[in-house]
Structure formats: C-alpha cells, structure tokens
Write an enzyme that holds these catalytic residues in place. Structure first.
Site, PDB file in Angstrom:
ATOM      1  N   GLY A  66       0.815  -1.210   0.000  1.00 43.33           N
ATOM      2  CA  GLY A  66       0.000   0.000   0.000  1.00 43.33           C
ATOM      3  C   GLY A  66       0.847   1.256   0.000  1.00 43.33           C
ATOM      4  N   GLY A  68       1.729   3.116   2.441  1.00 44.14           N
ATOM      5  CA  GLY A  68       2.727   3.132   3.508  1.00 44.14           C
ATOM      6  C   GLY A  68       4.005   2.428   3.103  1.00 44.14           C
ATOM      7  N   THR A  69       3.864   1.299   2.406  1.00 40.39           N
ATOM      8  CA  THR A  69       5.041   0.570   1.929  1.00 40.39           C
ATOM      9  C   THR A  69       5.790   1.420   0.903  1.00 40.39           C
ATOM     10  OG1 THR A  69       3.874  -1.524   2.240  1.00 40.39           O
ATOM     11  CG2 THR A  69       5.852  -1.575   0.893  1.00 40.39           C
ATOM     12  N   ILE A  70       5.048   2.062  -0.006  1.00 37.01           N
ATOM     13  CA  ILE A  70       5.671   2.937  -1.000  1.00 37.01           C
ATOM     14  C   ILE A  70       6.413   4.070  -0.302  1.00 37.01           C
ATOM     15  CG2 ILE A  70       5.217   4.571  -2.874  1.00 37.01           C
ATOM     16  CD1 ILE A  70       2.796   2.808  -3.632  1.00 37.01           C
ATOM     17  N   ASN A  71       5.800   4.650   0.725  1.00 33.96           N
ATOM     18  CA  ASN A  71       6.429   5.744   1.453  1.00 33.96           C
ATOM     19  C   ASN A  71       7.780   5.325   2.033  1.00 33.96           C
ATOM     20  OD1 ASN A  71       6.892   7.032   4.351  1.00 33.96           O
ATOM     21  ND2 ASN A  71       5.821   8.561   3.121  1.00 33.96           N
ATOM     22  N   GLU A 272       1.583   6.523   7.241  1.00 31.25           N
ATOM     23  CA  GLU A 272       2.600   6.117   8.204  1.00 31.25           C
ATOM     24  C   GLU A 272       2.798   7.221   9.242  1.00 31.25           C
ATOM     25  OE1 GLU A 272       4.685   3.100   8.160  1.00 31.25           O
ATOM     26  OE2 GLU A 272       2.882   2.585   7.037  1.00 31.25           O
TER      27      GLU A 272
END
Length: 293
Positions: A66, A68-71, A272
């Site tokens: 999602g 958050g993972t990309i961030n 996040e």
C-alpha cells in the site's frame, strides 16, 4: 537479463500477493527480465531491501503493498541516493497513489506498465527530514489508517477506515493552528488539515481534485472548527468534491509552508507515522520517477 528488485509486503491488503508471485516472475522472465524478490517481515526490512539494491545493477524497483510501503521505500531510496524508476503493484487497502496513475490490481497489467518502460517524473513532498509522495496530514481523523486493526482492514478494505473515523467524531475538539507561506499567514481553529502532493487520501479521490503530482505545488486543505450540523454538510460536499469553496475550508496552493499549533500532534504521511508539529513542508519537483501507463 535486466533485473527488477521486487519489494513486497505479504501482510498488505487481502494478503493475496504472495500467491501471485510466480505469475509476476513468469511475466517478466518471458520478456528477458529477472525479478529479485525481497519479502518484508517488518518495517525495517523495507529499508534493507532498498539498500541491497545498491549491490548490483538494477533497472528499477517494484513495490507490492500500500501507500505506507511505497512511502518507506521512497524514503530509503532518498537516503541511499538510489535514482531508479518505481513500479507499483497496488496491494494495500486504499492505494491512493496507484489510483492517481490509474493502476489497478491486475497482475498482468501491472507487469506490462513496468515492461513498457514509460516513466513519469513526479514531485516529492518533504516534511522536516522525511518525504512523502501523496499526502501529509494532521489533526482529527488523520491517523485512522494507523489506528485501524490490520485484520479489519484486510477484511473490510476502505470501509474499515470509515468505520474507525465515525468512532472518533465524539472526540472532535478544536485545534489552534497557524499556516505560514510566503504569501500569507493564517491563524484559525481547525479540526484537521491535509497537505496534498497527489489528490486523494484514504480512498477519497476528490479531496484535492485540482492537485497534480507533477506541478511543483502542494495543495493545503484545512477544515475549520464548526458546529456539527455544518460539519455533516461539509463531509457530504467532501464526498462530492464540492468543498473547496465552502466557508469552513481553508485552501492554499503553495510550494512551501510552515505549520504549527498549540497541541501535541503527530503528523501522518502516506498512512505512516510522521513527525510532530511544528513542521516545515516543501516540494521537490520531479524528485522521483514512477513507471506509469
């Protein structure tokens, strides 16, 4: 063979991506690419996976998860000065960034977007010493994604965010906030604010409908403290994308802003946990590239 680092979060969304991993490898291998997977077992594993990309010659980084993972991947890329294009497999709950690009949860189409090798430079938001691609937010409701139970998110998807948000309405209290740009200073009691690089948050696609991810600008929206009946009307307008002209909305378009308030508030960046207020937020034009349709 050209190599793609694939960082995937097995706990994102409905947790189904790991069962599609062989399909991804097959799609790329047929086109002369080697997929090098890195499974994240925790948030620290994301930075480790990005750092390992330094050890070899990679064509790009693909992310399955999602926002958050990309961030976290993007922050690690900036930290290690890795300038590779990024591909998205949108396997999170809301997937706001993927929605902006029109990328759907279709394995073959996601692979094709990367294999076509069309890249788009997009802006990066910088908040103190952290970075975000889509949105930074503070105040009431903005930490809903952090507080929502993972199992509930996996079961109900975006609906889980809405349910958690409704739970927080009785706790609404005004926040004294100050927004400072080169053009103006605004002091106002608010409930929440969002600073958009993209145009959506939590699956609400019309929050900053005029925002563009590559215009060198940030779209700042604040919701003023107002009576509950006006707030309900405003939320209906929010859903329709008709809120920006409402008297209870603060709307600014800028490339740099400082935000402070009289409360101990932690920011949320791309779903996040972010830094505590006060914050200085700016935009880095064309700070990263994504594989895009």
């Amino acid at each position: 063979m050209r190599k793609i680092r694939l960082i995937y979060n097995p706990g994102s969304g409905d947790r189904s991506f790991k069962s599609r991993l062989d399909d991804v490898i097959d799609e790329f291998q047929r086109e002369g690419y080697q997929i090098v997977p890195h499974k994240t077992l925790g948030v620290d594993d994301i930075e480790i996976g990005v750092k390992l990309t330094l050890d070899d010659d990679f064509h790009g980084i693909a992310i399955a998860g999602g926002d958050g993972t990309i961030n976290r991947v993007v922050n690690a890329m900036v930290k290690y000065n890795i300038k590779l294009p990024v591909g998205i497999f949108p396997w999170g709950t809301a997937n706001d960034l993927a929605s902006y690009f029109g990328i759907t949860r279709d394995i073959k189409k996601c692979c094709k977007i990367i294999l076509q090798n069309r890249t788009m430079p997009v802006d990066l938001g910088k908040i103190n010493e952290r970075y975000f691609v889509n949105v930074a937010a503070g105040g009431l409701l903005t930490d809903v994604s952090q507080k929502t139970d993972v199992n509930l998110k996996n079961t109900l998807g975006k609906l889980a965010y809405y349910i958690k948000g409704l739970e927080q309405i009785p706790n609404f209290r005004p926040i004294s906030a100050e927004f400072v740009t080169e053009e103006c200073t605004i002091r106002e009691k608010i409930y929440l604010f969002t600073v958009f690089n993209g145009c959506s948050a939590g699956g609400f696609n019309l929050l900053a409908k005029d925002a563009k991810i590559d215009d060198g600008k940030l779209d700042v929206i604040g919701v003023k403290a107002c009576p509950l009946v006006e707030l309900i009307t405003l939320f209906i307008k929010l859903l329709k994308g008709e809120h920006l002209q409402d008297e209870n909305i603060i709307y600014l378009k800028t490339d740099k802003i400082s935000i402070n308030c009289g409360h101990d508030i932690e920011m949320d960046i791309d779903g996040e946990p972010g830094p505590q207020l006060p914050v200085d937020i700016s935009v880095i034009p064309g700070g990263i590239s994504f594989f895009a349709p």
